[in-house]
Motif scaffolding. Structure first.
Motif, PDB file in Angstrom:
ATOM      1  N   ILE A  65     -23.589  34.768  17.572  1.00 14.49           N
ATOM      2  CA  ILE A  65     -22.563  35.786  17.826  1.00 14.49           C
ATOM      3  C   ILE A  65     -21.645  35.342  18.958  1.00 14.49           C
ATOM      4  CG2 ILE A  65     -22.271  38.076  18.876  1.00 14.49           C
ATOM      5  CD1 ILE A  65     -24.592  39.016  17.090  1.00 14.49           C
TER       6      ILE A  65
ATOM      7  N   GLN B 285     -27.678  42.362  14.769  1.00 16.67           N
ATOM      8  CA  GLN B 285     -26.969  41.122  15.105  1.00 16.67           C
ATOM      9  C   GLN B 285     -26.401  40.474  13.844  1.00 16.67           C
ATOM     10  OE1 GLN B 285     -30.287  39.305  17.036  1.00 16.67           O
ATOM     11  NE2 GLN B 285     -29.318  39.333  19.046  1.00 16.67           N
ATOM     12  N   GLU B 286     -27.215  40.493  12.779  1.00 15.20           N
ATOM     13  CA  GLU B 286     -26.747  39.875  11.531  1.00 15.20           C
ATOM     14  C   GLU B 286     -25.531  40.602  10.990  1.00 15.20           C
ATOM     15  OE1 GLU B 286     -30.303  39.892   9.226  1.00 15.20           O
ATOM     16  OE2 GLU B 286     -30.963  37.938   9.997  1.00 15.20           O
TER      17      GLU B 286
ATOM     18  N   ASP C 246     -42.880  46.696  19.588  1.00 18.91           N
ATOM     19  CA  ASP C 246     -41.926  45.693  20.094  1.00 18.91           C
ATOM     20  C   ASP C 246     -41.372  44.832  18.957  1.00 18.91           C
ATOM     21  OD1 ASP C 246     -42.330  46.657  22.578  1.00 18.91           O
ATOM     22  OD2 ASP C 246     -43.620  45.019  23.276  1.00 18.91           O
ATOM     23  N   ILE C 247     -42.269  44.442  18.043  1.00 17.96           N
ATOM     24  CA  ILE C 247     -41.830  43.606  16.915  1.00 17.96           C
ATOM     25  C   ILE C 247     -40.818  44.379  16.071  1.00 17.96           C
ATOM     26  CG2 ILE C 247     -42.589  42.570  14.727  1.00 17.96           C
ATOM     27  CD1 ILE C 247     -45.280  41.921  16.222  1.00 17.96           C
TER      28      ILE C 247
ATOM     29  N   TYR D 240     -52.968  47.810  22.560  1.00 14.10           N
ATOM     30  CA  TYR D 240     -52.208  46.556  22.673  1.00 14.10           C
ATOM     31  C   TYR D 240     -51.505  46.243  21.355  1.00 14.10           C
ATOM     32  CZ  TYR D 240     -51.163  41.677  23.829  1.00 14.10           C
ATOM     33  OH  TYR D 240     -50.525  40.490  24.077  1.00 14.10           O
ATOM     34  N   LEU D 241     -52.283  46.331  20.255  1.00 18.01           N
ATOM     35  CA  LEU D 241     -51.701  46.043  18.939  1.00 18.01           C
ATOM     36  C   LEU D 241     -50.541  46.992  18.660  1.00 18.01           C
ATOM     37  CD1 LEU D 241     -54.796  45.367  16.628  1.00 18.01           C
ATOM     38  CD2 LEU D 241     -53.420  43.742  17.933  1.00 18.01           C
TER      39      LEU D 241
ATOM     40  N   ARG E 153     -47.481  46.017  20.522  1.00 17.28           N
ATOM     41  CA  ARG E 153     -46.889  44.824  19.932  1.00 17.28           C
ATOM     42  C   ARG E 153     -46.126  45.163  18.664  1.00 17.28           C
ATOM     43  NH1 ARG E 153     -45.838  41.489  23.758  1.00 17.28           N
ATOM     44  NH2 ARG E 153     -47.296  39.777  24.069  1.00 17.28           N
ATOM     45  N   TYR E 154     -46.725  46.002  17.809  1.00 12.81           N
ATOM     46  CA  TYR E 154     -46.028  46.398  16.572  1.00 12.81           C
ATOM     47  C   TYR E 154     -44.718  47.097  16.901  1.00 12.81           C
ATOM     48  CZ  TYR E 154     -49.713  45.219  13.213  1.00 12.81           C
ATOM     49  OH  TYR E 154     -50.587  44.538  12.413  1.00 12.81           O
TER      50      TYR E 154
ATOM     51  N   GLU F  93     -37.531  44.474  17.784  1.00  9.70           N
ATOM     52  CA  GLU F  93     -36.879  43.164  17.746  1.00  9.70           C
ATOM     53  C   GLU F  93     -36.237  42.918  16.369  1.00  9.70           C
ATOM     54  OE1 GLU F  93     -35.599  40.709  20.287  1.00  9.70           O
ATOM     55  OE2 GLU F  93     -37.328  41.887  20.937  1.00  9.70           O
ATOM     56  N   HIS F  94     -36.967  43.318  15.317  1.00  9.40           N
ATOM     57  CA  HIS F  94     -36.419  43.129  13.964  1.00  9.40           C
ATOM     58  C   HIS F  94     -35.176  43.981  13.756  1.00  9.40           C
ATOM     59  CE1 HIS F  94     -38.997  40.268  11.996  1.00  9.40           C
ATOM     60  NE2 HIS F  94     -40.043  40.825  12.575  1.00  9.40           N
TER      61      HIS F  94
ATOM     62  N   SER G 147     -33.059  44.786  16.078  1.00  5.30           N
ATOM     63  CA  SER G 147     -31.911  44.190  16.777  1.00  5.30           C
ATOM     64  C   SER G 147     -31.431  42.943  16.039  1.00  5.30           C
ATOM     65  CB  SER G 147     -32.229  43.918  18.247  1.00  5.30           C
ATOM     66  OG  SER G 147     -32.997  42.761  18.385  1.00  5.30           O
ATOM     67  N   ILE G 148     -32.368  42.206  15.401  1.00  2.70           N
ATOM     68  CA  ILE G 148     -31.944  41.052  14.588  1.00  2.70           C
ATOM     69  C   ILE G 148     -31.032  41.532  13.465  1.00  2.70           C
ATOM     70  CG2 ILE G 148     -32.752  39.329  12.916  1.00  2.70           C
ATOM     71  CD1 ILE G 148     -35.279  39.043  14.668  1.00  2.70           C
TER      72      ILE G 148
ATOM     73  N   ARG H  73     -58.305  49.683  24.333  1.00  3.63           N
ATOM     74  CA  ARG H  73     -57.318  48.767  24.908  1.00  3.63           C
ATOM     75  C   ARG H  73     -56.750  47.845  23.821  1.00  3.63           C
ATOM     76  NH1 ARG H  73     -60.471  47.348  29.388  1.00  3.63           N
ATOM     77  NH2 ARG H  73     -59.956  49.134  30.647  1.00  3.63           N
ATOM     78  N   HIS H  74     -57.646  47.358  22.967  1.00  3.00           N
ATOM     79  CA  HIS H  74     -57.231  46.454  21.894  1.00  3.00           C
ATOM     80  C   HIS H  74     -56.229  47.131  20.961  1.00  3.00           C
ATOM     81  CE1 HIS H  74     -57.279  43.442  18.790  1.00  3.00           C
ATOM     82  NE2 HIS H  74     -57.869  44.253  17.917  1.00  3.00           N
TER      83      HIS H  74
ATOM     84  N   LEU I 126     -50.069  38.999  16.619  1.00  2.00           N
ATOM     85  CA  LEU I 126     -48.910  39.838  16.948  1.00  2.00           C
ATOM     86  C   LEU I 126     -48.084  39.231  18.080  1.00  2.00           C
ATOM     87  CD1 LEU I 126     -50.038  43.538  16.517  1.00  2.00           C
ATOM     88  CD2 LEU I 126     -49.282  41.864  14.859  1.00  2.00           C
TER      89      LEU I 126
ATOM     90  N   GLN J 121     -54.744  39.951  18.295  1.00  5.80           N
ATOM     91  CA  GLN J 121     -53.711  40.059  19.330  1.00  5.80           C
ATOM     92  C   GLN J 121     -52.772  38.844  19.286  1.00  5.80           C
ATOM     93  OE1 GLN J 121     -55.299  40.941  23.201  1.00  5.80           O
ATOM     94  NE2 GLN J 121     -56.275  42.844  22.502  1.00  5.80           N
TER      95      GLN J 121
ATOM     96  N   ASP K  72     -43.865  47.740  10.183  1.00  5.57           N
ATOM     97  CA  ASP K  72     -44.333  47.589  11.560  1.00  5.57           C
ATOM     98  C   ASP K  72     -44.394  48.944  12.265  1.00  5.57           C
ATOM     99  OD1 ASP K  72     -44.768  44.808  11.579  1.00  5.57           O
ATOM    100  OD2 ASP K  72     -42.613  44.460  11.696  1.00  5.57           O
TER     101      ASP K  72
END
Lengths: 269, 118
Positions: free
Chosen positions: B100, A100-101, A89-90, A82-83, A86-87, A93-94, A96-97, A78-79, B82, B79, A53
């Motif tokens: 947790i 957490q694990e 952010d994803i 945006y992508l 998102r990548y 997030e992964h 932080s997962i 813009r597209h 994602l 979009q 990602d």
């Protein structure tokens, strides 16, 4: 992939007039995507958790930047911006997962350790409580003998000639029941004895009845009757000669013999 | 004869459609639907703005497909994919966090029990 990136602006440069000025809105969009990417690109945890990602966030960001150099490409810029966002952010997030694990694994270990400690702690408490009750029973006329722990309920706990338990016996019986509840493996053999006065057979019967009275009182307090044996020995096994009133009173008794912690008795007389 | 003629006409029409438009993003539409399904499976709901966004964009993309506006369909579907993947990651993360917190609560309870006056 490289070839594609190289070819894309080349093709577009034919179709579009290359421009240098882009609108402030597009600049802002690109800046946002760049900021999102900057936040993750140097985070080793993100790189470790979601490398693909991160790569895609960078590829799409670069594409957006390249396209921003051309007129009429605002929508595409813009597209891709945006992508890219998102990548990023994803990926974050992964990461932080994953953290957490790892944290959950650690906590699970601590929890299991604590559960073990708690079990040991409670076992110790129960043992202490058991020891305390044994002390209590010893103070209530229980002796450690070759027959194991033996508790003697004296004559005073019965009205003369009566098989019913005197109300004053209730405290002793209550302690006994408490002890048996805390030591669920222990069983008791309740033995009745009399003095040598009167008819042998009647004495035997009376001693058995008195033993039963104690057993009934215990089962009324919730002790499983299967753990309670009763025997009537009549005038056998006196603890004193039957020559004086005092001695005879000592012979009129109920003895409670305790099994060991596994339910084993020293064989009955 | 007749059938051959119709076949040829169809081919010409398909070729023209291909020329006039970007290729239909059939694969991407499938990927997007799968991503949304996957997010739903791990517990993403309409409460999540990312998930709602993904669903709304997929619907718009499907509309664009029907209108043969393939460029627009691809943009929306990419979009939405994602958006859905982010919603999925957030849902998983939310569950991990809850796990947790539950573990911490249990640990606290046991500590308290052990720390009680003996």
């Amino acid at each position: 992939m490289k070839g594609y990136f190289f070819a894309a602006p080349l093709v577009m440069s034919v179709a579009l007039l290359p421009g240098c000025a882009s609108s402030p809105a597009i600049d802002k969009t690109l800046l946002d995507a760049q900021l999102h990417f900057d936040r993750i690109k140097s985070d080793s945890n993100v790189l470790r958790s979601a490398p693909k990602d991160v790569v895609r966030a960078e590829e799409t960001l670069n594409k957006a930047k390249q396209l921003s150099g051309y007129w009429g490409s605002d929508e595409d810029v813009r597209h891709f911006a945006y992508l890219s966002q998102r990548y990023s952010d994803i990926a974050r997030e992964h990461a932080s997962i994953r953290l957490q694990e790892e944290q959950a694994t650690q906590l699970q270990l601590s929890l299991e350790h604590l559960q073990l400690q708690t079990r040991e702690h409670e076992l110790r408490l129960a043992r202490e409580r058991g020891d305390w009750l044994v002390d209590q029973l010893l103070s209530l006329g229980t002796a450690r003998t070759e027959r194991g722990l033996v508790m003697t309920l004296g004559d005073v706990l019965f009205s003369p000639g009566d098989t019913r338990l005197d109300p004053s016996a209730s405290e002793t019986v209550l302690k006994l029941a408490q002890f048996l509840r805390i030591n669920p493996k222990r069983e008791v053999r309740i033995e009745g004895y009399t003095d040598d006065q009167g008819d042998d057979e009647l004495n035997q019967h009376l001693s058995k009845q008195r033993a039963n009275a104690v057993a009934n009182a215990l089962s009324a307090l919730g002790i499983d009757p299967g753990r309670l044996q009763t025997v009537g020995y009549g005038e056998d096994y006196p603890v004193a000669s039957n020559d004086t009133t005092e001695h005879r009173a000592r012979n009129r008794r109920v003895e409670v013999v305790f099994s060991d912690e596994s339910g084993n008795f020293v064989p009955a007389r | 004869m007749n059938i051959q003629y119709i076949g040829m006409a169809l081919m010409v029409m398909l070729a023209m459609a291909g020329c006039a438009n970007a290729p239909a993003p059939v694969e991407q539409m499938k990927l997007t639907s799968q991503a949304i399904e996957q997010a739903r499976e791990v517990g993403a709901t309409e409460d999540s703005s990312d998930f709602s966004l993904a669903q709304a964009k997929l619907i718009q993309a499907q509309q664009a497909m029907r209108e043969e506006n393939y460029k627009m369909a691809r943009v929306l579907a990419e979009q939405a994919e994602l958006d859905a993947r982010l919603a999925e990651a957030k849902a998983v993360s939310g569950k991990s966090q809850a796990h947790i917190e539950e573990l911490n609560k249990q640990i606290k309870r046991l500590r308290k029990r052990l720390g009680e006056p003996e």
